[in-house]
Design a protein around this motif. Sequence first.
Motif, short mmCIF file in Angstrom:
data_model
loop_
_atom_site.label_atom_id
_atom_site.label_comp_id
_atom_site.label_asym_id
_atom_site.label_seq_id
_atom_site.Cartn_x
_atom_site.Cartn_y
_atom_site.Cartn_z
N ILE A 59 30.32 54.48 65.82
CA ILE A 59 31.36 55.45 66.14
C ILE A 59 32.68 54.71 66.36
CG2 ILE A 59 32.09 57.33 67.67
CD1 ILE A 59 29.56 57.92 66.07
N VAL A 60 33.73 55.18 65.70
CA VAL A 60 35.03 54.53 65.74
C VAL A 60 36.05 55.46 66.41
CG1 VAL A 60 36.90 53.57 64.35
CG2 VAL A 60 34.53 53.26 63.63
N ASP A 61 36.82 54.91 67.33
CA ASP A 61 37.89 55.66 68.01
C ASP A 61 39.22 55.16 67.46
OD1 ASP A 61 39.65 56.94 69.67
OD2 ASP A 61 38.57 56.48 71.51
N SER A 62 39.95 56.02 66.79
CA SER A 62 41.25 55.64 66.22
C SER A 62 42.42 56.27 66.96
CB SER A 62 41.30 56.04 64.73
OG SER A 62 41.26 57.46 64.60
N ARG A 63 42.15 56.89 68.13
CA ARG A 63 43.19 57.66 68.81
C ARG A 63 44.33 56.79 69.33
NH1 ARG A 63 39.21 61.13 72.61
NH2 ARG A 63 38.45 59.00 72.90
N ASP A 64 44.04 55.54 69.67
CA ASP A 64 45.10 54.65 70.15
C ASP A 64 45.74 53.84 69.03
OD1 ASP A 64 44.60 55.49 72.73
OD2 ASP A 64 43.20 53.86 73.15
N TRP A 65 45.28 54.09 67.79
CA TRP A 65 45.74 53.30 66.66
C TRP A 65 46.54 54.11 65.64
CZ3 TRP A 65 44.14 48.04 66.12
CH2 TRP A 65 43.23 47.62 67.11
N LEU A 66 46.17 55.39 65.48
CA LEU A 66 46.77 56.20 64.43
C LEU A 66 47.38 57.47 65.00
CD1 LEU A 66 43.82 56.10 61.84
CD2 LEU A 66 45.82 54.59 61.91
N PRO A 67 48.51 57.94 64.47
CA PRO A 67 49.04 59.25 64.87
C PRO A 67 48.01 60.33 64.55
CG PRO A 67 50.66 58.01 63.59
CD PRO A 67 49.36 57.26 63.47
N GLY A 68 47.68 61.15 65.55
CA GLY A 68 46.66 62.17 65.33
C GLY A 68 45.28 61.60 65.17
N GLY A 69 45.03 60.40 65.70
CA GLY A 69 43.74 59.73 65.56
C GLY A 69 42.61 60.51 66.21
N LYS A 70 41.37 60.13 65.88
CA LYS A 70 40.19 60.84 66.36
C LYS A 70 39.00 59.90 66.33
CE LYS A 70 39.62 62.47 61.60
NZ LYS A 70 39.64 63.63 60.69
N LYS A 71 37.87 60.36 66.81
CA LYS A 71 36.62 59.61 66.69
C LYS A 71 35.90 60.04 65.42
CE LYS A 71 35.63 58.57 71.54
NZ LYS A 71 34.62 58.67 72.63
N VAL A 72 35.41 59.05 64.66
CA VAL A 72 34.69 59.32 63.42
C VAL A 72 33.42 58.48 63.40
CG1 VAL A 72 36.78 59.94 62.17
CG2 VAL A 72 35.95 57.58 62.10
N ALA A 73 32.49 58.85 62.52
CA ALA A 73 31.21 58.14 62.40
C ALA A 73 31.16 57.39 61.08
CB ALA A 73 30.05 59.13 62.49
N LEU A 74 30.78 56.11 61.15
CA LEU A 74 30.61 55.28 59.95
C LEU A 74 29.14 54.93 59.76
CD1 LEU A 74 33.45 52.61 60.41
CD2 LEU A 74 33.57 54.75 59.11
N SER A 75 28.62 55.11 58.57
CA SER A 75 27.28 54.63 58.28
C SER A 75 27.34 53.11 58.14
CB SER A 75 26.73 55.25 57.00
OG SER A 75 27.37 54.71 55.87
#
Length: 247
Positions: free
Chosen positions: A180-196
């Motif tokens: 699980i990746v959290d991009s909220r502090d990295w990207l505008p409008g970031g979110k948590k996503v799942a990577l296989s």
Amino acid sequence: MIAFSSLKHFGIHARDGDIGQCKDVFFDDQDYVTRYFVADTHKWLPLGRKVVLSPISLLEVNTTEEKLHVNMTKQALKDSPSIDEHKPLSREYEEILFKYFGYGYYWIGPGAWGDFSHPTELAHQQNMQEDIEEIERPGANHLRSCDEIDGYTVSTNDEDSGHICDFIIDKHNWQVTLFIVDSRDWLPGGKKVALSTAMIKDIDWSAHKVNITLSHEVLKALPEVDDERLDDSDYLTSLVNQAQISG
């Protein structure tokens, strides 16, 4: 399916009582399979220490009671080979541990669990593998701590785009299926996503970075993970299916 963030709070229950709490998970960074649960026993055993338990020992994962039930006594765990908390687990230590419990070696055979599809099938297989051991000496292991990788930077083909914040694990074969990746502090409008795990190019341990095969834009387009449902096994299964399609 179970999230690492949930699993690390589970108690560990022997045949004759509670023996500790799961504090970490070690997985193989080649096969992405859970090899050990790290148990903190200081609240349950005199002079408690951290010990490791293989999925081979599991009898039940009780998500209602949040307990891992293992097929051993408290005394057996207390007398098990100790580990150096400040050093990585070596293959030599694994051999000593598996001989102590009488387990067959997972590293002998073609699959993630040697010649078997499920870890518990390796219980009581030690004698059957003694002759093989003399022929095929084990190489180095590839064990990594989930607790250590939690927080590692995630780098796409273009740029750093988030950090690891959780892992999803299959309770049947103990495969680590998702990061699980959290991009909220990295990207505008970031979110948590799942990577296989198929999306992971490599893990740079010296740089504390997980390099993935996706572009920045593809990562941004992945479906958002619902934080409130990471203890829902059905939801986690759907995340795995989505990630496999995306990969």
